[in-house]
Design a protein around this motif. Structure first.
Motif, PDB file in Angstrom:
ATOM      1  N   GLN A 162    -104.974  40.485  16.062  1.00 62.16           N
ATOM      2  CA  GLN A 162    -105.850  41.612  15.748  1.00 62.16           C
ATOM      3  C   GLN A 162    -106.242  41.579  14.266  1.00 62.16           C
ATOM      4  O   GLN A 162    -107.413  41.705  13.911  1.00 62.16           O
ATOM      5  N   GLN A 163    -105.254  41.354  13.398  1.00 59.97           N
ATOM      6  CA  GLN A 163    -105.512  41.308  11.954  1.00 59.97           C
ATOM      7  C   GLN A 163    -106.392  40.119  11.591  1.00 59.97           C
ATOM      8  O   GLN A 163    -107.318  40.243  10.795  1.00 59.97           O
ATOM      9  N   GLU A 164    -106.111  38.976  12.182  1.00 60.21           N
ATOM     10  CA  GLU A 164    -106.903  37.774  11.885  1.00 60.21           C
ATOM     11  C   GLU A 164    -108.354  37.942  12.330  1.00 60.21           C
ATOM     12  O   GLU A 164    -109.282  37.557  11.625  1.00 60.21           O
ATOM     13  N   GLU A 209    -109.003  43.809   1.057  1.00 56.16           N
ATOM     14  CA  GLU A 209    -108.406  43.277   2.281  1.00 56.16           C
ATOM     15  C   GLU A 209    -108.763  44.157   3.465  1.00 56.16           C
ATOM     16  O   GLU A 209    -108.935  45.363   3.331  1.00 56.16           O
ATOM     17  N   TRP A 210    -108.884  43.525   4.635  1.00 60.76           N
ATOM     18  CA  TRP A 210    -109.145  44.288   5.865  1.00 60.76           C
ATOM     19  C   TRP A 210    -107.852  44.892   6.359  1.00 60.76           C
ATOM     20  O   TRP A 210    -106.842  44.217   6.517  1.00 60.76           O
ATOM     21  N   ARG A 211    -107.883  46.186   6.631  1.00 65.19           N
ATOM     22  CA  ARG A 211    -106.731  46.906   7.166  1.00 65.19           C
ATOM     23  C   ARG A 211    -107.144  47.604   8.444  1.00 65.19           C
ATOM     24  O   ARG A 211    -108.161  48.292   8.473  1.00 65.19           O
ATOM     25  N   VAL A 212    -106.351  47.404   9.475  1.00 70.45           N
ATOM     26  CA  VAL A 212    -106.605  48.101  10.746  1.00 70.45           C
ATOM     27  C   VAL A 212    -106.285  49.578  10.511  1.00 70.45           C
ATOM     28  O   VAL A 212    -105.203  49.928  10.071  1.00 70.45           O
ATOM     29  N   ALA A 227    -111.292  48.692  11.701  1.00 74.10           N
ATOM     30  CA  ALA A 227    -110.638  48.173  10.505  1.00 74.10           C
ATOM     31  C   ALA A 227    -111.582  48.399   9.336  1.00 74.10           C
ATOM     32  O   ALA A 227    -112.811  48.364   9.505  1.00 74.10           O
ATOM     33  N   SER A 274    -110.203  40.357   9.988  1.00 72.15           N
ATOM     34  CA  SER A 274    -110.363  39.763   8.658  1.00 72.15           C
ATOM     35  C   SER A 274    -111.426  38.673   8.645  1.00 72.15           C
ATOM     36  O   SER A 274    -112.203  38.571   7.706  1.00 72.15           O
TER      37      SER A 274
END
Length: 133
Positions: A71-73, A128-131, A122, A76
Motif C-alpha cells: 500500500q505504501q509503495e 513523503e507520502w503518508r497513508v 494518502a 509513493s
C-alpha cells in the motif's frame, strides 16, 4: 517546683509516650507487601489506511505487514503494486492520480478467494507520502 517533682513529671511523660507508641506498634498488623505490577504491553498502533479497517482484521500479522508495505509503495510511486501473503491472502493496490498534495487509492484484497475492496487516501507530508485513510 523542685527538681525531684520535675524529674517525676518527665519520667511520667516519657513512660506515657513509650506505652502509647509501644502498644500501638504491638497492635498494628504489618501491611502486606505490594506486588510489583506486571508491565502492560501497549496495544499496537492501528495499521494505516485500508488495512487498518475491517479487511485487515481478517489477515494474519505477517500478511497485514506485506499488504501495508505494498500500500505504501503504491501510493509513493503512483504505480499499481500487488502482494501475496504467506497464508493465501493476496491483493493489489491501485493508486489514483496525484491531485495536489493527496491521492486516492483502491486496495483490493482476496481472503479465502473472496474479494474485498476499500478505498483510502494518502497525502504528502514533509516530502513523503503518508497513508491518511
Amino acid at each position: 517546683m523542685n527538681l525531684s517533682t520535675m524529674r517525676a513529671k518527665a519520667t511520667l511523660a516519657i513512660s506515657l509516650l513509650v506505652m502509647t507508641f509501644g502498644v500501638s506498634a504491638c497492635n498494628s498488623t504489618p501491611e502486606p507487601p505490594i506486588a510489583a505490577a506486571a508491565p502492560v504491553a501497549a496495544a499496537p498502533p492501528p495499521a494505516p489506511g485500508v488495512i487498518g479497517g475491517a479487511i485487515g482484521q481478517s489477515l494474519t500479522e505477517k500478511d497485514r505487514a506485506v499488504a501495508i508495505a505494498a500500500q505504501q509503495e503504491a501510493v509513493s510511486s503512483g504505480v499499481r503494486k500487488s502482494w501475496r501473503g504467506e497464508n493465501g491472502a493476496y491483493g493489489f493496490v491501485t493508486p489514483g492520480a496525484e491531485g495536489g498534495a493527496c491521492r486516492d487509492y483502491t486496495h483490493k484484497v482476496f481472503i479465502n478467494g473472496r474479494p474485498q475492496e476499500a478505498k483510502g487516501q494518502a497525502c504528502r507530508q514533509n516530502g513523503e507520502w503518508r497513508v491518511t485513510g
